[in-house]
Motif scaffolding. Structure first.
Motif, PDB file in Angstrom:
ATOM      1  N   ASP A 124       6.092  11.777  -2.720  1.00 28.61           N
ATOM      2  CA  ASP A 124       7.230  10.807  -2.877  1.00 28.61           C
ATOM      3  C   ASP A 124       6.792   9.596  -3.706  1.00 28.61           C
ATOM      4  O   ASP A 124       7.135   8.825  -3.880  1.00 28.61           O
ATOM      5  CB  ASP A 124       7.065  10.070  -1.346  1.00 28.61           C
ATOM      6  N   GLY A 125       5.697  10.030  -4.688  1.00 28.03           N
ATOM      7  CA  GLY A 125       5.350   8.930  -5.448  1.00 28.03           C
ATOM      8  C   GLY A 125       3.974   8.302  -5.154  1.00 28.03           C
ATOM      9  O   GLY A 125       3.298   7.451  -6.123  1.00 28.03           O
ATOM     10  N   SER A 126       3.541   8.088  -3.993  1.00 29.69           N
ATOM     11  CA  SER A 126       2.657   7.174  -3.456  1.00 29.69           C
ATOM     12  C   SER A 126       1.138   7.811  -4.022  1.00 29.69           C
ATOM     13  O   SER A 126       1.092   9.051  -3.929  1.00 29.69           O
ATOM     14  CB  SER A 126       2.652   6.821  -1.913  1.00 29.69           C
ATOM     15  N   ARG A 127       0.404   6.937  -4.384  1.00 32.17           N
ATOM     16  CA  ARG A 127      -1.094   7.496  -4.920  1.00 32.17           C
ATOM     17  C   ARG A 127      -1.804   7.578  -3.489  1.00 32.17           C
ATOM     18  O   ARG A 127      -2.032   6.627  -2.555  1.00 32.17           O
ATOM     19  CB  ARG A 127      -1.568   6.228  -5.765  1.00 32.17           C
ATOM     20  N   ILE A 128      -2.552   8.539  -3.590  1.00 32.75           N
ATOM     21  CA  ILE A 128      -3.571   9.040  -2.579  1.00 32.75           C
ATOM     22  C   ILE A 128      -5.135   8.805  -3.120  1.00 32.75           C
ATOM     23  O   ILE A 128      -5.812   8.725  -2.273  1.00 32.75           O
ATOM     24  CB  ILE A 128      -3.240  10.055  -1.687  1.00 32.75           C
TER      25      ILE A 128
END
Length: 459
Positions: A124-128
């Motif tokens: 979803d494009g979120s950084r982990i």
């Protein structure tokens, strides 16, 4: 595909590179083995926090290691060596997630030291994960071909897991266990009972059974023990129980196979029902996408044509019990063409035609096939073999017991396959465990017997 680098002089601030990778369950096992991190939070089949579900959380350092793959293979690429890396973990990845790794060049320094912003994004494009890397960039252009890079096969037996999951909801089948007078034989039966696969009736020398239980720390409470102090008589008692409806399967304990089968194959009072008995190894081979059945490797030494037809029909019936709707049967020989000088090629061709004419039913039969073109589509295509079976065989029929036994043991000890198996063609499944079988092999054999017995009850 070649990989090449961008040497230090060609690097410019703002350059970017990225790579997308799907996290597989097998990746978690590989990392656990290579790193030694056996935290159950990261292992696909384990419940690491006690909530009743498997977490399959990717170790943070596995996710971070994806950054090194971009730096080492794309930008700057081959010749790059790490100097430093900072990391901040903002989220978690799980088996099945698609991850995208990105790097951006932010500075060039002395001695070919360069700095990158680095981060890993979820789908979803979120950084982990995010951080900063400093690496020594390569001095000159380099390009490499890595076609001979060795691969990895995870020794994980998912097909046996599936068999156990299919069998455990079924009612435990009453099973006459003959001479469970040693720890391994007794423990296998009780383990299968614990998994509700069988309900064992222990037939043998009661004092020896009790001694085996004491030696192995096993609890016999709740289990029926029938005191028969002679192995042949114990086998005869087991056969009688099946004929009288008191048992629905027979399991070999610590006695010679010939003693057990001698009672089973008797024309009067045995368990024969017209068809020749045969043994089928059910094998879970790491890397193979389906179960593999190998027959006959334990009973029929030099089967004639009609015996081979029975062997094939028995194996098809068993495969259907295990969920294969139309099993693909490869009849093996040394070559894939009919050669009158090799009798097994003639038998294979006749057996294929017998299947075409409905004399063998329920599966697709083709032969002769050599081992390579029976199981490998590429090998079948190279030989120009056009068949629904070639390259896709789920049942391998050996020309004789020697070949079948060697094939099964080669798969077990060289390919790290798990092997269970039963004798089929009798009035009930007959579980023949080997002393070398581990717990999973014993469980798998009992699961196979339970599934086969359940299918035969409905037909």
């Amino acid at each position: 595909m070649p990989i090449k680098n961008v040497p230090f002089e060609a690097l410019e601030v703002g350059m970017e590179a990225q790579r997308t990778r799907t996290l597989k369950a097998d990746d978690l096992y590989v990392f656990a083995n290579s790193s030694g991190n056996m935290n159950p939070m990261h292992l696909p089949k384990e419940d690491g926090d006690g909530d009743g579900m498997s977490e399959s959380v990717a170790p943070g350092m596995w996710v971070a290691s994806l950054i090194s793959a971009v730096l080492g293979c794309k930008l700057p690429g081959p010749g790059t060596l790490y100097h430093a890396q900072t990391l901040r973990f903002l989220g978690r990845a799980h088996a099945g997630d698609e991850l995208t790794v990105k790097v951006r060049l932010t500075a060039k320094g002395d001695n070919r030291l360069v700095t990158f912003d680095t981060w890993v994004e979820a789908q979803d494009g979120s950084r982990i994960v995010e951080g900063e890397a400093q690496v020594f960039a390569p001095e000159k252009p380099l390009q490499f071909e890595l076609e001979d890079m060795p691969g990895l096969t995870v020794q994980r037996h998912v097909h046996f897991d599936h068999l156990l999951a299919m069998a455990e909801p079924l009612p435990a089948i009453p099973t006459a266990v003959v001479a469970p007078e040693k720890v391994d034989a007794l423990a296998g039966a009780l383990l299968a009972a614990e998994h509700t696969l069988i309900d064992p009736i222990l037939i043998g020398h009661s004092e020896k059974v009790s001694a085996a239980a004491e030696e192995g720390g096993l609890d016999l409470n709740g289990f029926r023990v029938v005191d028969v102090r002679d192995h042949r008589l114990a086998a005869k008692q087991a056969v009688a129980m099946v004929n009288e409806g008191g048992a629905a399967a027979v399991m070999k304990g610590h006695l010679h196979t010939d003693q057990l089968l001698g009672e089973i194959v008797k024309r009067d009072g045995g368990l024969r029902r017209g068809r020749r008995l045969s043994h089928v190894f059910v094998m879970d081979v790491p890397g193979l996408e389906h179960l593999l059945l190998v027959t006959d490797a334990a009973i029929n030494i030099t089967p004639d044509l009609q015996t081979k037809a029975d062997i094939i029909q028995n194996a098809i019936d068993l495969a259907r019990s295990l969920g294969l709707e139309q099993p693909k049967v490869g009849v093996l020989s040394a070559v894939e063409t009919v050669n009158p000088a090799i009798p097994s090629t003639l038998d294979a061709a006749i057996l294929s035609k017998m299947a075409d004419r409905g004399q063998i039913t329920g599966g697709l039969v083709d032969g002769p096939l050599a081992m390579d073109n029976a199981i490998d589509l590429g090998a079948a295509a190279t030989k120009g073999i056009r068949s629904l079976v070639a390259g896709r065989a789920e049942i391998l029929v050996a020309p004789n017991m020697e070949a079948g036994n060697m094939l099964a043991k080669e798969l077990t000890f060289l390919a790290h396959a798990e092997a269970g198996g039963i004798v089929v063609g009798a009035k009930c499944p007959i579980i023949l465990n080997s002393r070398s079988d581990d717990d999973r092999a014993r469980l798998a054999s009992c699961a196979v017997a339970a599934l086969h017995a359940a299918r035969e009850r409905t037909e």
